[in-house]
Design an enzyme around this catalytic site. Sequence first.
Site, mmCIF file in Angstrom:
data_model
loop_
_atom_site.group_PDB
_atom_site.id
_atom_site.type_symbol
_atom_site.label_atom_id
_atom_site.label_comp_id
_atom_site.label_asym_id
_atom_site.label_seq_id
_atom_site.Cartn_x
_atom_site.Cartn_y
_atom_site.Cartn_z
ATOM 1 N N TYR A 41 0.849 -1.186 0.000
ATOM 2 C CA TYR A 41 0.000 0.000 0.000
ATOM 3 C C TYR A 41 0.887 1.238 0.000
ATOM 4 C CZ TYR A 41 -4.321 2.563 0.675
ATOM 5 O OH TYR A 41 -5.381 3.408 0.515
ATOM 6 N N LYS A 96 -21.236 -18.800 -10.047
ATOM 7 C CA LYS A 96 -20.481 -18.724 -11.298
ATOM 8 C C LYS A 96 -19.053 -18.273 -11.034
ATOM 9 C CE LYS A 96 -21.350 -18.401 -16.003
ATOM 10 N NZ LYS A 96 -22.443 -18.467 -16.970
#
Length: 397
Positions: A41, A96
């Site tokens: 980060y 999915k």
Amino acid sequence: MTNNLPAGITDEEIFSAHRGGKLEVSSKLSLESKRDLSVSYTPGVARVCSAIQDDPDLVRELTWAGRNVAIISDGSAVLGLGNIGPAGALPVMEGKAQLFKTFGDLNAVPIVLGTQDLEELVQVITALAPSFGAINLEDISAPRCFELEERLTSTLDIPLMHDDQHGTAVVTTAGLVNACKLTDRALGDLRVVISGAGAAGVAITRMLLKAGVQDITVLDSRGIIHKDRSPLNEVKQELAQLTNPRNLHGDAGVALRGADVFIGVSAGTITEQQLSGMAPEPILFSLANPDPEIPYALAEKYGRVIATGRSDLPNQINNVLAFPGIFRGALDSGARRITPSMMLAAAEAIAGIVGDQLATDYIVPSPLDDRVAGTVAAAVAKAAKLDPAAKVRVAEK
């Protein structure tokens, strides 16, 4: 709601498995020290942001976008449940995403949208696209799905496919290729009847024509689609021009008389009398799920090769055989489009996996066959590189 669960699976087991959702996000990097935070980060991430600003194509390499598929639905045509809305569609999209990761090693994010307005769908999906390497449209009703896919494909720079259309068409074509081998038929000699002129029926028609089938008759709720019938929407007008070369008029009984193949992707019902008029040893693909257009016992009485959409019966025409490999191949090749030639290559690859094991109860591989996605991906990537319409960019490293 009818309980059509396979034997041994209970509602308690299903609801327990879905409680809290089926997905979570995990970090690929350790975050146990200040150094870890500085690399992953701030301040390290700013270097990556600047690099992407200078070369936007780096987003595919330096973020997950290049291996990340958006699964997007408006909840208007969910499974066999119909227009149940976005919240009701979300469990399907989560499932999915599991399939994309398990079979195609691709990350996927389920997204359901609180609008069914075509213009709003185009705008929202276009705005979301920069976060993803590809888009899988899912459970969007016809005929809106056709225009939505066409408009997004023309404007976005990443692969996009409406799986309810093309995934079903790919696996159906694969199954029919192998059914022809078993029955000593050639695709070009077949007389095919397709029941259903929605997303799947239209896509199957187009793919079978590309594969070499010349005589297709399409049925909708009003009977045979033909040039003289009105009114017809734009999609059915196209079907009327492409199909029904003998200019048949009438119902399913007329269409099926002498036909070699029946493919059902509708909520209709085919009677024994209609079946009895087909050619000897017909090929019967009754894909409505959970209740096939032809009851299985009746299909066994007449059909030489039978396929359904159910997992508890032989020859399940399951989209999971297609979409993980198609998207993986498109992303591996750097394709900006998923083209008809890429989808036909996927169908041929699926059919080829069966090989010498071909039998009346084994015309397509199992969805759990670990050869499928890799074989399909390789075939799709190869087809993409040979097809200028795929607009291949530099392949992934």
